[in-house]
Design a protein around this motif. Structure first.
Motif, PDB file in Angstrom:
ATOM      1  N   ASP A 227       3.798   9.373  -1.802  1.00 12.21           N
ATOM      2  CA  ASP A 227       4.152   7.967  -2.599  1.00 12.21           C
ATOM      3  C   ASP A 227       5.324   8.090  -3.638  1.00 12.21           C
ATOM      4  O   ASP A 227       5.223   9.184  -4.426  1.00 12.21           O
ATOM      5  N   HIS A 231       5.824   2.657  -4.903  1.00 12.89           N
ATOM      6  CA  HIS A 231       4.439   2.515  -4.430  1.00 12.89           C
ATOM      7  C   HIS A 231       3.298   2.591  -5.252  1.00 12.89           C
ATOM      8  O   HIS A 231       2.338   1.642  -5.383  1.00 12.89           O
ATOM      9  N   SER A 281       4.172   3.688   2.101  1.00 16.82           N
ATOM     10  CA  SER A 281       3.418   4.443   1.317  1.00 16.82           C
ATOM     11  C   SER A 281       2.514   5.524   2.178  1.00 16.82           C
ATOM     12  O   SER A 281       2.728   5.625   3.429  1.00 16.82           O
TER      13      SER A 281
END
Length: 638
Positions: A227, A231, A281
């Protein structure tokens, strides 16, 4: 300020500390004072004691304040920092025992770590002056004090000070996941920069901005899960700290701070890493999906959508989740950004996406997109505002009311599990008119026959839908599995306890068949944890027990024991426990001798276990496991 009662209590504890310390000094060889007693008194003193009490104890017995607790690996200075003691106390301990600034606790944290997390600028400055090298110390997770400040301190001055002393700290990543948490993946090799921790856990955008300026490439760096900061800023927040009963964080997202979602900060974040908008993500959500899911402003959605409009044509979530059936039929998995806008009843976002969809040159209407779970726009409209559903019904095919998704769910099933309590019932009636046969349909391809709309309504607390289906069943042939409904209602996790008990009362009143299994009730933690509604709990327990007194003795499948651990964990008072016992004993007076009512709680518990298990278990073996002092009082009642 301490109240008079607190002040007296603190002085009492302080005197007890002095007494214990004196006894220790006088009787070192005899070992009359246990170390855990000294630790308990020290903890009380540093958490509740006033400055003059602590100063007197330090002057009288300095050796105890210079030591680290052998069990908790914590020094008095660390306790004082963690308890946010008066700065006079911090300075006193630092000046009296400067080496304590260098002693780590069991997690490898020195006092500067704890102060950086949520301490004041004055406290951090005081510790740095005495031990400036502490700025470089990492704990067992590889975390600097700067990581802790990024995760928990909303005072930008603290972060600014730490960056001034060690600016490269913004580029240092943790090397293990642990107490600072992860986005859901634990026991991984951790890799998190201070910017990751700040964006996800800290509620101060000013802190995150400072860290971005200190590490201009931070926006392009992914953490151990994959991530990027964008995100983490847009991550879904579902946790509720008051509901989390785990001993260690983080079992879920229960302890995360509000996201950084202001347009100004997101512009700064995206400017530092435009390419991250094009990346999913670790859960397969693109930033556009996340912004639409979180119902952010149109300007933020446009900011992201203009950079990567192709995300409009992509479903969210990992394809493996759909293949394995991990995504719940009413969950977000597999949805397009357009579907999130429908659920949030966002006409402005829908208009923007319709235009973008046409600009991409895709054939057909965006309204005819079916997500990766096979859900139509009508499935998603079932979760929308009641007026929004009616105003957009012309854009969909009404025949979709009879179309099942890949999991076998109809739009009517979705109305019964909607999170919008005001719109759930109107949407239910509206879609029911389009597909009347769905009222008794089973949700799911391989679901049990009890997974019907009324069971879903009982689980999600939609009382009006529950009443409607019960009323309809009296005039038409609609089968209702009341036992399943009761089980769904008991295990419901809705927060409104009034609604929770109302639906149970409705089911008990409408049902006239065999008694509900008492075992369902006695083992339903969501029922017993609502201690503020004890009268309702007792009323429902009494109704079920009166209907089937024999059930109190238990069944082959469920060994009923009203004194088992689950009752103790609910936190009932002794009076409330006695009332529960009275209801059960009145239904089955031969269950316990009258004398058992006078026994202590633990004694009654063991007697009940022995009486229940004696037909199939070796009583002698059970007795052999009881403590001797309980055994004496128990055996005479068997």
């Amino acid at each position: 300020m301490h109240s008079p009662e607190e002040t007296d209590d603190c002085i009492t504890h302080a005197k007890r500390v002095d007494f214990c310390m004196s006894s220790h000094d006088d009787n070192t060889n005899n070992g009359n004072i246990k170390s855990n007693e000294r630790k308990l008194d020290m903890s009380v003193l540093l958490s509740k004691g006033k400055y003059h009490d602590i100063a007197r104890a330090v002057r009288s017995h300095p050796s105890l304040f210079a030591k680290q607790d052998s069990k908790l690996k914590s020094t008095p200075l660390q306790m004082a920092v963690q308890n946010h003691c008066d700065m006079r106390v911090i300075r006193l301990l630092v000046n009296s025992f400067p080496k304590a600034c260098q002693i780590p606790d069991r997690h490898g944290n020195i006092p500067l770590h704890n102060a950086a997390f949520d301490g004041s600028l004055e406290c951090v400055t005081c510790l740095l002056l005495v031990y400036p090298e502490g700025i470089y110390v990492t704990n067992e997770e590889g975390a600097l004090p700067l990581h802790y400040a990024a995760a928990g301190n909303t005072d930008a001055g603290v972060v600014s000070l730490l960056l001034d002393e060690y600016s490269r700290g913004a580029m240092v990543a943790t090397d293990r996941s642990g107490i600072l948490g992860t986005t859901g993946v634990v026991n991984n090799v951790g890799f998190r920069l201070p910017i990751h921790l700040s964006v996800y856990f800290n509620g101060c955008e000013e802190v995150s901005t400072l860290l971005l300026l200190a590490n201009q490439n931070g926006g392009e760096m992914a953490d151990q899960c994959g991530d990027h900061p964008i995100h983490l800023a847009l991550a879904h927040r579902t946790g509720n700290p008051s509901k989390c009963d785990c001993e260690e964080c983080y079992c879920a997202e229960a302890h995360v701070a509000p996201s950084h979602r202001s347009e100004g900060f997101l512009q700064t974040l995206i400017a530092s890493s435009p390419s991250s908008v094009r990346l999913p993500s670790h859960e397969g959500f693109y930033p556009l999906h996340m912004a639409c899911r979180e119902n952010l402003s149109l300007s933020v959605i446009q900011l992201i959508g203009d950079i990567y409009p192709e995300a409009i044509t992509l479903p969210c979530g990992d394809s493996e989740d759909f293949d394995s059936g991990e995504g719940a039929p009413f969950a977000a998995w597999g949805s397009y950004p357009f579907h999130f806008a429908i659920r949030n009843s966002r006409a402005d976002v829908l208009k923007y996406m319709e235009e973008k969809y046409k600009d991409l040159g895709v054939d057909g209407s965006i309204w005819y997109l079916r997500d990766a779970q096979g859900r139509t726009a009508l499935h998603h409209l079932a979760h929308a505002d009641k007026n929004f559903l009616r105003s957009n019904i012309t854009k969909v095919d009404k025949a979709w009311a009879s179309v099942r998704c890949n999991y076998g769910w109809l739009p009517l099933h979705h109305t019964c599990c909607s999170q919008d309590s005001e719109s759930a019932y109107p949407n239910f009636l509206f879609i029911l008119e389009l597909a009347p046969e769905a009222i008794s349909s089973v949700a799911g391809v391989n679901a049990p026959v009890c997974y019907t709309p009324i069971c879903l309504a009982a689980q999600f607390g939609h009382v009006d839908i529950l009443k409607h289906i019960i009323k309809a069943s009296r005039v038409s042939d609609i089968p209702i599995n009341y036992e399943a409904c009761f089980a769904f209602a008991l295990n419901s996790e809705i927060d409104d306890s009034s609604v929770y008990f109302e639906k149970l009362d409705i089911l008990l009143e409408a049902y006239d068949g065999p008694p509900f299994p008492l075992g369902y009730l006695m083992t339903a933690r969501n029922f017993w944890r609502r201690k503020s509604h004890f009268s309702s709990q007792l009323k429902i327990l009494s109704a079920i027990v009166r209907a089937d007194p024999a059930a109190v003795r238990g069944t082959k499948n469920i060994e009923l024991n009203p004194y088992e651990e689950w009752v103790i964990k609910t936190g009932f008072t002794s009076t409330q426990r006695s009332m529960i016992s009275r209801v059960l004993l009145e239904a089955a007076p031969d269950l316990h001798p009258v004398a058992l009512r006078e026994l202590r709680w633990e004694q009654r518990k063991h007697v009940f276990l022995i009486r229940e298990r004696s037909p199939t278990h070796d009583v002698g073996a059970i007795l052999s496991r009881l403590p001797e002092k309980i055994l004496k009082n128990v055996t005479k009642y068997l």
